[in-house]
Design a protein around this motif. Structure first.
Motif, PDB file in Angstrom:
ATOM      1  N   GLU A 138       0.831  -1.205   0.000  1.00 24.93           N
ATOM      2  CA  GLU A 138       0.000   0.000   0.000  1.00 24.93           C
ATOM      3  C   GLU A 138       0.867   1.258   0.000  1.00 24.93           C
ATOM      4  OE1 GLU A 138      -3.600   2.113   2.594  1.00 24.93           O
ATOM      5  OE2 GLU A 138      -2.582   0.339   3.360  1.00 24.93           O
ATOM      6  N   GLU A 139       1.930   1.248   0.784  1.00 22.03           N
ATOM      7  CA  GLU A 139       2.831   2.400   0.838  1.00 22.03           C
ATOM      8  C   GLU A 139       3.572   2.605  -0.477  1.00 22.03           C
ATOM      9  OE1 GLU A 139       3.751   2.288   5.656  1.00 22.03           O
ATOM     10  OE2 GLU A 139       5.027   1.168   4.253  1.00 22.03           O
ATOM     11  N   LYS A 140       3.900   1.516  -1.161  1.00 23.61           N
ATOM     12  CA  LYS A 140       4.545   1.632  -2.476  1.00 23.61           C
ATOM     13  C   LYS A 140       3.620   2.337  -3.457  1.00 23.61           C
ATOM     14  CE  LYS A 140       6.839  -2.781  -1.633  1.00 23.61           C
ATOM     15  NZ  LYS A 140       6.812  -4.229  -1.937  1.00 23.61           N
ATOM     16  N   ILE A 141       2.346   1.968  -3.426  1.00 29.44           N
ATOM     17  CA  ILE A 141       1.358   2.601  -4.311  1.00 29.44           C
ATOM     18  C   ILE A 141       1.214   4.078  -3.966  1.00 29.44           C
ATOM     19  CG2 ILE A 141      -1.089   2.664  -4.929  1.00 29.44           C
ATOM     20  CD1 ILE A 141      -1.106  -0.422  -4.434  1.00 29.44           C
ATOM     21  N   ALA A 143       3.342   6.068  -2.385  1.00 34.48           N
ATOM     22  CA  ALA A 143       4.568   6.798  -2.708  1.00 34.48           C
ATOM     23  C   ALA A 143       4.678   7.043  -4.210  1.00 34.48           C
ATOM     24  CB  ALA A 143       5.781   6.019  -2.211  1.00 34.48           C
ATOM     25  N   SER A 144       4.291   6.074  -5.010  1.00 37.86           N
ATOM     26  CA  SER A 144       4.347   6.224  -6.466  1.00 37.86           C
ATOM     27  C   SER A 144       3.369   7.296  -6.942  1.00 37.86           C
ATOM     28  CB  SER A 144       4.033   4.887  -7.142  1.00 37.86           C
ATOM     29  OG  SER A 144       4.996   3.905  -6.816  1.00 37.86           O
ATOM     30  N   ILE A 145       2.166   7.273  -6.402  1.00 35.75           N
ATOM     31  CA  ILE A 145       1.155   8.264  -6.791  1.00 35.75           C
ATOM     32  C   ILE A 145       1.571   9.667  -6.357  1.00 35.75           C
ATOM     33  CG2 ILE A 145      -1.219   9.012  -6.412  1.00 35.75           C
ATOM     34  CD1 ILE A 145      -1.980   6.015  -6.233  1.00 35.75           C
ATOM     35  N   ILE A 146       2.086   9.778  -5.134  1.00 34.38           N
ATOM     36  CA  ILE A 146       2.556  11.090  -4.667  1.00 34.38           C
ATOM     37  C   ILE A 146       3.663  11.606  -5.582  1.00 34.38           C
ATOM     38  CG2 ILE A 146       3.818  12.270  -2.824  1.00 34.38           C
ATOM     39  CD1 ILE A 146       2.286  10.546  -0.816  1.00 34.38           C
ATOM     40  N   SER A 147       4.593  10.747  -5.953  1.00 36.74           N
ATOM     41  CA  SER A 147       5.688  11.159  -6.834  1.00 36.74           C
ATOM     42  C   SER A 147       5.159  11.666  -8.166  1.00 36.74           C
ATOM     43  CB  SER A 147       6.645   9.982  -7.065  1.00 36.74           C
ATOM     44  OG  SER A 147       7.217   9.546  -5.846  1.00 36.74           O
ATOM     45  N   LYS A 148       4.188  10.957  -8.700  1.00 40.85           N
ATOM     46  CA  LYS A 148       3.574  11.375  -9.962  1.00 40.85           C
ATOM     47  C   LYS A 148       2.895  12.723  -9.818  1.00 40.85           C
ATOM     48  CE  LYS A 148      -0.474   9.904 -10.853  1.00 40.85           C
ATOM     49  NZ  LYS A 148      -1.702   9.116 -11.121  1.00 40.85           N
ATOM     50  N   GLU A 149       2.063  12.854  -8.790  1.00 46.82           N
ATOM     51  CA  GLU A 149       1.288  14.083  -8.607  1.00 46.82           C
ATOM     52  C   GLU A 149       2.167  15.282  -8.267  1.00 46.82           C
ATOM     53  OE1 GLU A 149      -1.911  14.441  -9.257  1.00 46.82           O
ATOM     54  OE2 GLU A 149      -2.029  12.329  -9.840  1.00 46.82           O
ATOM     55  N   ALA A 150       3.327  15.021  -7.658  1.00 43.72           N
ATOM     56  CA  ALA A 150       4.224  16.104  -7.249  1.00 43.72           C
ATOM     57  C   ALA A 150       5.129  16.588  -8.381  1.00 43.72           C
ATOM     58  CB  ALA A 150       5.067  15.663  -6.059  1.00 43.72           C
ATOM     59  N   GLY A 151       5.101  15.895  -9.517  1.00 46.90           N
ATOM     60  CA  GLY A 151       5.837  16.376 -10.676  1.00 46.90           C
ATOM     61  C   GLY A 151       7.136  15.674 -10.999  1.00 46.90           C
ATOM     62  N   ALA A 152       7.377  14.522 -10.379  1.00 50.29           N
ATOM     63  CA  ALA A 152       8.583  13.761 -10.706  1.00 50.29           C
ATOM     64  C   ALA A 152       8.499  13.209 -12.127  1.00 50.29           C
ATOM     65  CB  ALA A 152       8.768  12.620  -9.709  1.00 50.29           C
ATOM     66  N   ASP A 153       9.657  12.871 -12.680  1.00 49.61           N
ATOM     67  CA  ASP A 153       9.713  12.267 -14.011  1.00 49.61           C
ATOM     68  C   ASP A 153       9.775  10.744 -13.939  1.00 49.61           C
ATOM     69  OD1 ASP A 153      10.082  14.738 -15.781  1.00 49.61           O
ATOM     70  OD2 ASP A 153      11.668  15.000 -14.299  1.00 49.61           O
ATOM     71  N   PHE A 154      10.333  10.237 -12.850  1.00 50.16           N
ATOM     72  CA  PHE A 154      10.461   8.794 -12.622  1.00 50.16           C
ATOM     73  C   PHE A 154      10.141   8.503 -11.161  1.00 50.16           C
ATOM     74  CE2 PHE A 154      13.158   9.006 -16.334  1.00 50.16           C
ATOM     75  CZ  PHE A 154      13.287   7.717 -16.844  1.00 50.16           C
ATOM     76  N   VAL A 155       9.709   7.279 -10.901  1.00 52.30           N
ATOM     77  CA  VAL A 155       9.717   6.733  -9.552  1.00 52.30           C
ATOM     78  C   VAL A 155      10.669   5.539  -9.589  1.00 52.30           C
ATOM     79  CG1 VAL A 155       7.670   5.278  -9.950  1.00 52.30           C
ATOM     80  CG2 VAL A 155       8.294   5.936  -7.628  1.00 52.30           C
ATOM     81  N   LYS A 156      11.515   5.446  -8.589  1.00 57.70           N
ATOM     82  CA  LYS A 156      12.635   4.488  -8.589  1.00 57.70           C
ATOM     83  C   LYS A 156      12.516   3.559  -7.391  1.00 57.70           C
ATOM     84  CE  LYS A 156      17.715   4.617  -8.091  1.00 57.70           C
ATOM     85  NZ  LYS A 156      18.901   5.516  -8.073  1.00 57.70           N
ATOM     86  N   SER A 172       6.308  -3.736 -11.494  1.00 54.35           N
ATOM     87  CA  SER A 172       4.967  -3.820 -12.089  1.00 54.35           C
ATOM     88  C   SER A 172       3.953  -3.007 -11.289  1.00 54.35           C
ATOM     89  CB  SER A 172       4.511  -5.282 -12.148  1.00 54.35           C
ATOM     90  OG  SER A 172       5.343  -6.048 -12.976  1.00 54.35           O
ATOM     91  N   LEU A 173       4.044  -3.100  -9.973  1.00 55.02           N
ATOM     92  CA  LEU A 173       3.124  -2.365  -9.105  1.00 55.02           C
ATOM     93  C   LEU A 173       3.300  -0.852  -9.274  1.00 55.02           C
ATOM     94  CD1 LEU A 173       0.983  -2.571  -6.819  1.00 55.02           C
ATOM     95  CD2 LEU A 173       2.894  -2.473  -5.195  1.00 55.02           C
ATOM     96  N   MET A 174       4.537  -0.414  -9.335  1.00 58.11           N
ATOM     97  CA  MET A 174       4.821   1.014  -9.508  1.00 58.11           C
ATOM     98  C   MET A 174       4.367   1.500 -10.877  1.00 58.11           C
ATOM     99  SD  MET A 174       8.537   0.736  -7.686  1.00 58.11           S
ATOM    100  CE  MET A 174       9.210   2.318  -8.170  1.00 58.11           C
ATOM    101  N   SER A 177       0.713   1.875 -10.765  1.00 57.21           N
ATOM    102  CA  SER A 177       0.292   2.974  -9.896  1.00 57.21           C
ATOM    103  C   SER A 177       0.415   4.340 -10.561  1.00 57.21           C
ATOM    104  CB  SER A 177       1.109   2.963  -8.598  1.00 57.21           C
ATOM    105  OG  SER A 177       0.940   1.737  -7.903  1.00 57.21           O
ATOM    106  N   VAL A 178       1.444   4.519 -11.392  1.00 53.28           N
ATOM    107  CA  VAL A 178       1.660   5.835 -12.018  1.00 53.28           C
ATOM    108  C   VAL A 178       0.921   5.979 -13.345  1.00 53.28           C
ATOM    109  CG1 VAL A 178       3.863   6.142 -10.863  1.00 53.28           C
ATOM    110  CG2 VAL A 178       3.829   5.157 -13.164  1.00 53.28           C
ATOM    111  N   GLU A 179       0.241   4.925 -13.781  1.00 53.16           N
ATOM    112  CA  GLU A 179      -0.645   4.973 -14.943  1.00 53.16           C
ATOM    113  C   GLU A 179       0.033   5.506 -16.209  1.00 53.16           C
ATOM    114  OE1 GLU A 179      -4.923   5.852 -12.968  1.00 53.16           O
ATOM    115  OE2 GLU A 179      -3.508   7.529 -12.881  1.00 53.16           O
ATOM    116  N   ASN A 180       1.304   5.149 -16.371  1.00 62.96           N
ATOM    117  CA  ASN A 180       2.078   5.577 -17.546  1.00 62.96           C
ATOM    118  C   ASN A 180       2.259   7.091 -17.647  1.00 62.96           C
ATOM    119  OD1 ASN A 180       2.744   3.044 -18.719  1.00 62.96           O
ATOM    120  ND2 ASN A 180       0.658   2.882 -19.530  1.00 62.96           N
ATOM    121  N   LYS A 181       1.962   7.814 -16.548  1.00 65.63           N
ATOM    122  CA  LYS A 181       2.134   9.269 -16.562  1.00 65.63           C
ATOM    123  C   LYS A 181       3.598   9.642 -16.340  1.00 65.63           C
ATOM    124  CE  LYS A 181      -2.288   9.957 -17.079  1.00 65.63           C
ATOM    125  NZ  LYS A 181      -3.150  10.316 -15.948  1.00 65.63           N
ATOM    126  N   ILE A 182       4.302   8.829 -15.563  1.00 65.09           N
ATOM    127  CA  ILE A 182       5.744   8.993 -15.398  1.00 65.09           C
ATOM    128  C   ILE A 182       6.393   7.627 -15.568  1.00 65.09           C
ATOM    129  CG2 ILE A 182       5.485  11.000 -13.888  1.00 65.09           C
ATOM    130  CD1 ILE A 182       6.174   9.205 -11.504  1.00 65.09           C
TER     131      ILE A 182
END
Length: 225
Positions: A138-141, A143-156, A172-174, A177-182
């Motif tokens: 749940e935390e991975k999801i 963190a990935s969504i927050i990274s996307k919404e905050a303007g990151a280019d990648f989640v690592k 795969s989970l990440m 979670s980012v829906e191909n946006k990052i």
């Protein structure tokens, strides 16, 4: 996938604390030879790498708040400013893991957002390291969504300095979670070509590894986590 296509997805990495200047120069020479996407080094080596690679296509990547992520946000911002001034074009920052696990999502979002604003204004990429081995699914999801919404280019996935590295499930989970946006970067324990290709098939657009040369040459080695 051709060797050249695979090489352009690799961040050729040397982050060990006792890395010498000679080893950093060798890293850059290898990156130039194989045309890797970037070299990923500690901040003190950014200027050295930039001067070696400035006439090549290889980018200089560095790490911020590394490896624990617990630095003050202002410290991370200053680190980022300094790295960009020294020639870094890609920034891999570690989230504040403790704040995330405490449910302080606003803190995590604001920190990433401020650094993303800085990197975008300087035409640099931001990759956010969430250290998956310390998180629940749940935390991975989250963190990935927050990274996307905050303007990151990648989640690592990982720093490579904690108790585990990249896994196919986490990539795969990440990616989901980012829906191909990052994009997603798999890092930590990827040491052989087979593992690199599996990570890419799972959704990774970039591979962070200190075994880039071995991966391209198809040499054997230890498997990923």
């Amino acid at each position: 996938m051709s060797e050249s296509e695979l090489a352009k997805m690799i961040d050729h990495t040397l982050l060990k604390p006792d890395a010498t200047k000679e080893e950093i120069i060798k890293l850059c020479d290898e990156a130039r030879e194989f045309n890797f996407a970037s070299v990923c080094v500690n901040p003190c080596w950014v200027e050295t790498c930039f001067n070696i690679l400035k006439d090549s296509d290889v980018k200089v990547c560095t790490v911020i708040g590394f490896p624990l992520g617990a630095n003050h946000t202002n410290t991370k911002l200053l680190e980022t400013e300094t790295a960009i001034a020294d020639g870094a074009e890609e920034i891999d920052m570690v989230i504040n893991i403790g704040q995330l696990k405490s449910g302080n999502y606003e803190y995590v979002f604001n920190e990433i957002s401020r650094i993303a604003h800085l990197t975008k204004n300087n035409l640099a990429l931001l990759k956010v390291i969430i250290e998956t081995c310390l998180l629940t699914d749940e935390e991975k999801i989250i963190a990935s969504i927050i990274s996307k919404e905050a303007g990151a280019d990648f989640v690592k996935t990982s720093t490579g300095f904690s108790k585990g590295g990249a896994t196919l499930f986490d990539v795969s989970l990440m990616k989901y979670s980012v829906e191909n946006k990052i994009k997603v970067k798999a890092s930590g324990g990827v040491r052989v070509r087979e593992d690199a290709l599996k990570m890419i098939a799972a959704g990774a657009s970039r591979i962070g590894t200190s075994s880039g040369v071995k991966i391209i040459r198809g040499e054997s080695g230890s498997a990923a986590y």
